[in-house]
Design a protein around this motif. Structure first.
Motif, PDB file in Angstrom:
ATOM      1  N   ASN A 121       0.793  -1.187  -0.155  1.00  0.00           N
ATOM      2  CA  ASN A 121      -0.067   0.056  -0.020  1.00  0.00           C
ATOM      3  C   ASN A 121       0.977   1.221  -0.136  1.00  0.00           C
ATOM      4  O   ASN A 121       1.884   1.391   0.803  1.00  0.00           O
ATOM      5  N   LEU A 122       0.599   2.193  -0.867  1.00  0.00           N
ATOM      6  CA  LEU A 122       1.050   3.463  -0.777  1.00  0.00           C
ATOM      7  C   LEU A 122      -0.079   4.620  -0.829  1.00  0.00           C
ATOM      8  O   LEU A 122      -0.816   4.461  -1.592  1.00  0.00           O
ATOM      9  N   GLU A 123       0.259   5.898   0.147  1.00  0.00           N
ATOM     10  CA  GLU A 123      -0.773   6.464   0.466  1.00  0.00           C
ATOM     11  C   GLU A 123      -0.358   7.911  -0.085  1.00  0.00           C
ATOM     12  O   GLU A 123       0.753   8.161  -0.223  1.00  0.00           O
ATOM     13  N   ALA A 160      -3.051   1.492  -4.358  1.00  0.00           N
ATOM     14  CA  ALA A 160      -2.762   3.109  -4.116  1.00  0.00           C
ATOM     15  C   ALA A 160      -3.915   3.919  -3.268  1.00  0.00           C
ATOM     16  O   ALA A 160      -5.085   3.713  -3.714  1.00  0.00           O
ATOM     17  N   ARG A 161      -3.394   4.128  -2.002  1.00  0.00           N
ATOM     18  CA  ARG A 161      -4.669   4.658  -1.062  1.00  0.00           C
ATOM     19  C   ARG A 161      -4.739   6.132  -1.316  1.00  0.00           C
ATOM     20  O   ARG A 161      -3.824   6.733  -1.701  1.00  0.00           O
ATOM     21  N   VAL A 162      -6.016   6.441  -1.547  1.00  0.00           N
ATOM     22  CA  VAL A 162      -6.570   7.772  -2.005  1.00  0.00           C
ATOM     23  C   VAL A 162      -7.259   8.247  -0.431  1.00  0.00           C
ATOM     24  O   VAL A 162      -8.143   7.850  -0.028  1.00  0.00           O
ATOM     25  N   ASP A 163      -6.632   9.578   0.024  1.00  0.00           N
ATOM     26  CA  ASP A 163      -7.031   9.974   1.256  1.00  0.00           C
ATOM     27  C   ASP A 163      -8.076  10.815   1.216  1.00  0.00           C
ATOM     28  O   ASP A 163      -8.396  11.819   2.384  1.00  0.00           O
ATOM     29  N   VAL A 164      -8.748  11.284   0.242  1.00  0.00           N
ATOM     30  CA  VAL A 164      -9.663  12.463   0.214  1.00  0.00           C
ATOM     31  C   VAL A 164     -10.874  12.199   1.128  1.00  0.00           C
ATOM     32  O   VAL A 164     -11.364  13.319   1.684  1.00  0.00           O
TER      33      VAL A 164
END
Length: 272
Positions: A121-123, A160-164
């Protein structure tokens, strides 16, 4: 050179085979469920329970190692923990690497392979500040990690981490639009799956699945649709983050409180 994890019997698949197995398990509507682990013992428990993949959780691993989440853990210690977990199980292992622990893409890809991980995982937040990273900058990181893995002859499944929904601004509609934009950009950059963490509303999850051109990962937590509902929504992967570790830690706290009070830690009140 392809890095593999095997024993003398040859019974454990090579890393490339494990990556292919992990990637193939991301099926919309039939989600890969990954109860995130924090050490070798929890990884073995997940394997014994019949789950097909081991996924680490950065916050839980950091806590076990004596650090706070947010890339406070030295990269070497985090990767050593991943390696111990990988050695303890025969399943594919995917590692939560926050935003890479300040490693260059080639070093990150190489050290993940050496630790026995076939996914990560990459944020897209700066873990130290919580501030969002520009979408193009994050896409560049993902592209570079993918290229580094290919150049090294290894395979790597990138989530792919999406932090919105965690730290974005605006209302639900604005966050949805940005999550879709970022998710598709990250897939174009080489990600295999998109993880819009903290997306919990069924309608939003449905739209994410419909409009993101690849597998979607959802964090399961209180208030999230059930596993069956997430499958019906077309989710391809379900993670638990540090939720299980938090519950286990709370359970331990209750048992310790019972001992402190001169009671048995094995009674129903102490263990419930």
């Amino acid at each position: 050179m392809t890095v593999s994890i095997d024993d003398e019997s040859g019974g454990v698949p090579a890393a490339g085979e494990k990556a292919a197995e992990l990637r193939a398990l991301h099926v919309p509507g039939r989600p890969l469920v990954v109860p995130n682990v924090w050490d070798a013992a929890s990884a073995r428990a997940v394997e014994a329970a019949g789950f097909p993949v081991i996924a680490t959780g950065s916050a839980a691993v950091a806590s076990v190692l004596g650090y706070e989440d947010g890339e406070e853990t030295p990269a070497g210690e985090m990767l050593a923990a991943v390696a111990r977990i990988s050695r303890s199980v025969s399943l594919p292992v995917t590692a939560d690497m926050e935003r890479g622990y300040r490693l260059e893409p080639a070093e990150l890809a190489g050290r993940l392979a050496a630790a026995g991980a076939c996914g990560c995982n990459l944020e897209d937040s700066d873990p130290r500040t919580g501030a969002p990273v520009g979408a193009d900058e994050q896409a560049g990181l993902l592209r570079a990690v993918r290229a580094a893995a290919v150049a090294a002859g290894t395979d790597l499944v990138i989530n792919a981490r999406v932090d919105v929904f965690l730290n974005g601004t605006g209302g639900d509609e604005e966050r949805l639009e940005e999550a879709v934009r970022r998710g598709n950009l990250y897939l174009e950059a080489g990600a295999d799956c998109v993880y819009p963490i903290f997306a919990a509303d069924a309608g939003i999850i449905r739209e994410l699945v419909r409009r993101i051109d690849g597998p979607v990962n959802v964090l399961f937590r209180p208030g999230t649709p059930s596993l069956a509902e997430l499958a019906d929504l077309g989710v391809a992967r379900v993670s638990f983050g540090h939720g299980l570790h938090r519950v286990v830690s709370g359970h331990t706290d209750r048992m310790l409180a019972a001992i402190r009070n001169g009671e048995s830690p094995y009674t129903a009140s102490a263990t419930s």
